[in-house]
Design a protein around this motif. Structure first.
Motif, PDB file in Angstrom:
ATOM      1  N   HIS A 144       0.825  -1.199   0.000  1.00 53.83           N
ATOM      2  CA  HIS A 144       0.000   0.000   0.000  1.00 53.83           C
ATOM      3  C   HIS A 144       0.866   1.258   0.000  1.00 53.83           C
ATOM      4  CE1 HIS A 144      -3.519  -2.530   0.614  1.00 53.83           C
ATOM      5  NE2 HIS A 144      -2.853  -3.151   1.569  1.00 53.83           N
ATOM      6  N   GLY A 145       1.919   1.209  -0.793  1.00 56.56           N
ATOM      7  CA  GLY A 145       2.789   2.376  -0.895  1.00 56.56           C
ATOM      8  C   GLY A 145       3.790   2.441   0.236  1.00 56.56           C
ATOM      9  N   LEU A 146       4.606   3.493   0.214  1.00 55.28           N
ATOM     10  CA  LEU A 146       5.727   3.587   1.152  1.00 55.28           C
ATOM     11  C   LEU A 146       5.752   4.894   1.934  1.00 55.28           C
ATOM     12  CD1 LEU A 146       8.508   1.944  -1.024  1.00 55.28           C
ATOM     13  CD2 LEU A 146       7.341   0.954   0.953  1.00 55.28           C
ATOM     14  N   HIS A 147       4.615   5.611   1.984  1.00 52.13           N
ATOM     15  CA  HIS A 147       4.513   6.723   2.913  1.00 52.13           C
ATOM     16  C   HIS A 147       4.335   6.169   4.329  1.00 52.13           C
ATOM     17  CE1 HIS A 147       4.767   9.419  -0.297  1.00 52.13           C
ATOM     18  NE2 HIS A 147       3.591  10.028  -0.252  1.00 52.13           N
ATOM     19  N   GLY A 148       4.079   7.049   5.279  1.00 51.59           N
ATOM     20  CA  GLY A 148       4.016   6.616   6.675  1.00 51.59           C
ATOM     21  C   GLY A 148       2.991   5.537   6.929  1.00 51.59           C
ATOM     22  N   VAL A 149       1.755   5.768   6.487  1.00 49.92           N
ATOM     23  CA  VAL A 149       0.709   4.778   6.720  1.00 49.92           C
ATOM     24  C   VAL A 149       0.973   3.519   5.900  1.00 49.92           C
ATOM     25  CG1 VAL A 149      -1.745   4.263   6.445  1.00 49.92           C
ATOM     26  CG2 VAL A 149      -1.034   6.471   7.360  1.00 49.92           C
ATOM     27  N   GLY A 150       1.312   3.681   4.624  1.00 51.23           N
ATOM     28  CA  GLY A 150       1.546   2.516   3.773  1.00 51.23           C
ATOM     29  C   GLY A 150       2.656   1.623   4.282  1.00 51.23           C
ATOM     30  N   THR A 151       3.725   2.235   4.785  1.00 41.16           N
ATOM     31  CA  THR A 151       4.815   1.446   5.367  1.00 41.16           C
ATOM     32  C   THR A 151       4.331   0.693   6.592  1.00 41.16           C
ATOM     33  OG1 THR A 151       6.460   3.031   4.564  1.00 41.16           O
ATOM     34  CG2 THR A 151       7.140   1.575   6.346  1.00 41.16           C
ATOM     35  N   SER A 152       3.486   1.333   7.382  1.00 43.43           N
ATOM     36  CA  SER A 152       3.007   0.723   8.623  1.00 43.43           C
ATOM     37  C   SER A 152       2.053  -0.435   8.387  1.00 43.43           C
ATOM     38  CB  SER A 152       2.300   1.785   9.475  1.00 43.43           C
ATOM     39  OG  SER A 152       3.162   2.828   9.838  1.00 43.43           O
ATOM     40  N   ILE A 153       1.178  -0.306   7.399  1.00 40.56           N
ATOM     41  CA  ILE A 153       0.118  -1.307   7.243  1.00 40.56           C
ATOM     42  C   ILE A 153       0.442  -2.375   6.215  1.00 40.56           C
ATOM     43  CG2 ILE A 153      -1.599   0.411   7.922  1.00 40.56           C
ATOM     44  CD1 ILE A 153      -2.568   0.498   5.013  1.00 40.56           C
ATOM     45  N   GLY A 154       1.454  -2.170   5.371  1.00 47.48           N
ATOM     46  CA  GLY A 154       1.745  -3.116   4.303  1.00 47.48           C
ATOM     47  C   GLY A 154       2.108  -4.500   4.814  1.00 47.48           C
ATOM     48  N   GLY A 155       1.925  -5.487   3.947  1.00 46.78           N
ATOM     49  CA  GLY A 155       2.172  -6.868   4.322  1.00 46.78           C
ATOM     50  C   GLY A 155       3.514  -7.411   3.879  1.00 46.78           C
ATOM     51  N   LEU A 156       4.409  -6.542   3.384  1.00 47.28           N
ATOM     52  CA  LEU A 156       5.767  -6.949   3.017  1.00 47.28           C
ATOM     53  C   LEU A 156       6.696  -6.490   4.141  1.00 47.28           C
ATOM     54  CD1 LEU A 156       5.611  -5.923  -0.749  1.00 47.28           C
ATOM     55  CD2 LEU A 156       5.547  -8.254   0.175  1.00 47.28           C
ATOM     56  N   GLU A 157       7.083  -7.424   5.000  1.00 42.54           N
ATOM     57  CA  GLU A 157       7.768  -7.076   6.242  1.00 42.54           C
ATOM     58  C   GLU A 157       9.075  -6.334   6.005  1.00 42.54           C
ATOM     59  OE1 GLU A 157       6.557  -7.317   9.252  1.00 42.54           O
ATOM     60  OE2 GLU A 157       4.707  -8.228   8.514  1.00 42.54           O
ATOM     61  N   PHE A 158       9.802  -6.655   4.934  1.00 40.66           N
ATOM     62  CA  PHE A 158      11.106  -6.026   4.722  1.00 40.66           C
ATOM     63  C   PHE A 158      10.992  -4.523   4.496  1.00 40.66           C
ATOM     64  CE2 PHE A 158       9.799  -8.106   0.718  1.00 40.66           C
ATOM     65  CZ  PHE A 158       9.643  -7.000  -0.104  1.00 40.66           C
ATOM     66  N   ASN A 159       9.815  -4.056   4.095  1.00 40.29           N
ATOM     67  CA  ASN A 159       9.647  -2.621   3.902  1.00 40.29           C
ATOM     68  C   ASN A 159       9.573  -1.848   5.217  1.00 40.29           C
ATOM     69  OD1 ASN A 159       9.716  -2.456   1.093  1.00 40.29           O
ATOM     70  ND2 ASN A 159       7.543  -2.889   0.878  1.00 40.29           N
ATOM     71  N   ARG A 160       9.517  -2.549   6.351  1.00 34.61           N
ATOM     72  CA  ARG A 160       9.489  -1.884   7.656  1.00 34.61           C
ATOM     73  C   ARG A 160      10.815  -1.965   8.388  1.00 34.61           C
ATOM     74  NH1 ARG A 160       4.172  -3.501   7.413  1.00 34.61           N
ATOM     75  NH2 ARG A 160       4.565  -5.592   8.174  1.00 34.61           N
ATOM     76  N   GLU A 161      11.756  -2.698   7.846  1.00 32.54           N
ATOM     77  CA  GLU A 161      13.016  -2.916   8.552  1.00 32.54           C
ATOM     78  C   GLU A 161      13.765  -1.612   8.782  1.00 32.54           C
ATOM     79  OE1 GLU A 161      15.244  -5.707   6.286  1.00 32.54           O
ATOM     80  OE2 GLU A 161      13.863  -7.376   6.654  1.00 32.54           O
ATOM     81  N   GLY A 162      14.179  -1.399  10.029  1.00 29.05           N
ATOM     82  CA  GLY A 162      15.041  -0.282  10.367  1.00 29.05           C
ATOM     83  C   GLY A 162      14.357   1.048  10.573  1.00 29.05           C
ATOM     84  N   PHE A 163      13.033   1.090  10.545  1.00 27.84           N
ATOM     85  CA  PHE A 163      12.323   2.363  10.696  1.00 27.84           C
ATOM     86  C   PHE A 163      11.779   2.596  12.097  1.00 27.84           C
ATOM     87  CE2 PHE A 163      11.776   1.723   5.995  1.00 27.84           C
ATOM     88  CZ  PHE A 163      12.597   2.776   5.624  1.00 27.84           C
ATOM     89  N   GLY A 164      12.053   1.695  13.016  1.00 26.97           N
ATOM     90  CA  GLY A 164      11.625   1.922  14.389  1.00 26.97           C
ATOM     91  C   GLY A 164      10.120   1.833  14.551  1.00 26.97           C
ATOM     92  N   HIS A 165       9.607   2.615  15.490  1.00 27.61           N
ATOM     93  CA  HIS A 165       8.184   2.557  15.810  1.00 27.61           C
ATOM     94  C   HIS A 165       7.369   3.234  14.716  1.00 27.61           C
ATOM     95  CE1 HIS A 165       8.916   0.912  19.767  1.00 27.61           C
ATOM     96  NE2 HIS A 165       9.787   1.886  20.009  1.00 27.61           N
ATOM     97  N   LEU A 166       6.480   2.481  14.120  1.00 27.64           N
ATOM     98  CA  LEU A 166       5.589   3.003  13.096  1.00 27.64           C
ATOM     99  C   LEU A 166       4.173   3.090  13.654  1.00 27.64           C
ATOM    100  CD1 LEU A 166       7.084   0.967  10.123  1.00 27.64           C
ATOM    101  CD2 LEU A 166       7.300   3.439  10.481  1.00 27.64           C
ATOM    102  N   LEU A 167       3.203   3.254  12.803  1.00 26.76           N
ATOM    103  CA  LEU A 167       1.822   3.391  13.229  1.00 26.76           C
ATOM    104  C   LEU A 167       1.392   2.155  14.007  1.00 26.76           C
ATOM    105  CD1 LEU A 167      -0.522   5.463  12.681  1.00 26.76           C
ATOM    106  CD2 LEU A 167      -1.263   3.897  10.885  1.00 26.76           C
ATOM    107  N   SER A 168       0.801   2.347  15.167  1.00 28.24           N
ATOM    108  CA  SER A 168       0.336   1.229  15.981  1.00 28.24           C
ATOM    109  C   SER A 168      -1.069   0.818  15.557  1.00 28.24           C
ATOM    110  CB  SER A 168       0.342   1.605  17.459  1.00 28.24           C
ATOM    111  OG  SER A 168      -0.529   2.700  17.690  1.00 28.24           O
TER     112      SER A 168
END
Length: 417
Positions: A144-168
């Motif tokens: 779902h894209g790579l902005h803040g929300v898209g990074t947080s909710i997406g189902g490709l785990e590697f896209n969240r690596e190293g970004f710390g705390h994202l949207l809960s």
């Protein structure tokens, strides 16, 4: 030939030690083909990033943009201001929307549209007295894209690596598991704002919906009062053989995000269709509610002019119907590829969307390069699949050539180049 030196451009989603001295510069496009700086002509099998639906080099779109820029390049749409092409496009889009009586919030692209839809979902629930409904559910392998929300909710785990705390407050279910969605909403619906769903999962590997999944997910969301968000950034504007996949699968979503095909990439533009349920509290004459969200280039006049010209071409040339005709052709042409021992499966059958899943995902980049040498540009997706999503003007002969080249590349050849 450019001198071998480090580039100054930080490429998207790129391993820069590999890319920094190996850029491939695309300099021209015409129809379903592009040319690189070395003069190589290649068939654009991914339509760039899924978006060049009408093909490259359409002067009609360029002229529409030029006329608009000369008259007025753009004007913002904050408060009461806007421009004429913005209003014209929104009226045109509402006529095409796969939901009754929507409003349109325009953005600069798909990731903007996702963030907009997520913020609007939360704001809606707060407006109707249920501010606790803030969570989002998506699917494993979803993108779902790579902005803040898209990074947080997406189902490709590697896209969240190293970004710390994202949207809960986010949760994911298996890709086509309606029972898992039902179980989750049965216990947590009071805290969940929306379910985001690509009708056909794109960047995660071109995964079509299992029979009945989308319809079941829609009904489950309605039963538990969770908003259904159809992410049609890839599938919108004809890619599935209908103007929207939500029409093909009779989804009638609460929110629908779009981008890419709205201009076929000729200008950056995206947006959100907002159903009457969502917009009504904010538009009522007695309301004091404001959706405090906006983008500088929301409804950019020149981008809207490009979108209008793009829609004219789609409709005049019957390109959405053409996609439906080519759907079966693509399946047939890729059947030979699927029989190759190096291919685990071909995922196709919904419009001009397919993925060639290799048995050895480590071979994907090598196969991509061999195809390029033979005149076919494709792209490796996560998990070792090759993306096939060509422009709508593609011919049957070109699809056959694509299949031939891929088989030859899998055999280690160069396609006769």
């Amino acid at each position: 030939m450019r001198p071998i030196t480090d580039t100054y451009l930080w490429h998207s989603q790129a391993h820069m030690p590999t890319v920094k001295r190996a850029e491939r510069v695309i300099v021209r496009g015409e129809g379903a083909y592009v040319w690189d700086a070395e003069g190589n002509r290649v068939f654009d099998a991914p339509a760039s990033l899924w978006y060049c639906n009408i093909g490259h080099g359409r002067e009609e779109v360029a002229e529409a943009v030029k006329r608009q820029i000369v008259q007025l390049e753009s004007y913002h749409s904050f408060q009461q201001y806007t421009s004429a092409p913005t209003l014209e496009l929104c009226e045109r889009l509402v006529e095409l929307a796969p939901m009754p009586n929507p409003k349109v919030f325009l953005t600069s692209g798909g990731s903007d549209a996702i963030d907009t839809a997520a913020k609007l979902a939360r704001r809606y629930w707060a407006a109707v007295g249920r501010p606790e409904k803030q969570g989002f559910v998506t699917r494993e392998s979803g993108y779902h894209g790579l902005h803040g929300v898209g990074t947080s909710i997406g189902g490709l785990e590697f896209n969240r690596e190293g970004f710390g705390h994202l949207l809960s407050g986010t949760a994911r279910i298996p890709a086509n598991d309606a029972a898992a969605l039902e179980a989750l909403l049965r216990t947590d619906a009071d805290t969940i704002a929306a379910f985001f769903c690509e009708p056909v999962m794109g960047a995660g590997g071109v995964i079509p919906p299992a029979p009945g999944f989308l319809e079941s997910a829609r009904d489950i969301c309605r039963e538990h009062d969770v908003l259904f968000v159809s992410d049609e950034v890839i599938t919108g504007f004809g890619r599935t053989g209908h103007m929207f996949a939500s029409e093909r699968f009779d989804l009638a979503p609460d929110l629908l995000t779009f981008a890419k095909g709205v201009t076929s990439g000729y200008q950056p533009l995206g947006g959100v269709f907002v159903s009457e349920r969502i917009w009504a509290p904010f538009w009522d004459d007695e309301s004091d509610l404001i959706f405090r969200h906006g983008l500088t280039y929301s409804g950019h006049a020149a981008a809207c002019a490009a979108a209008i010209a793009n829609l004219d071409i789609l409709e005049r040339e019957g390109l959405v119907a053409r996609v439906k005709e080519l759907e079966g052709v693509l399946v047939d042409k890729l059947a030979e590829v699927e029989r190759h021992p190096g291919v685990r499966e071909v995922r196709a059958g919904v419009g001009l969307l397919a993925a060639i899943q290799l048995e050895d995902e480590g071979r994907a980049n090598d196969v991509v390069e061999r195809c390029y040498s033979a005149g076919i540009l494709t792209r490796a997706l996560p998990g070792g699949a090759l993306q096939v999503s060509p422009p709508f003007i593609t011919t049957e002969d070109e699809l056959e050539q694509l299949a031939t080249v891929v088989v030859d590349a899998l055999d280690g050849g160069d396609g006769g180049a």
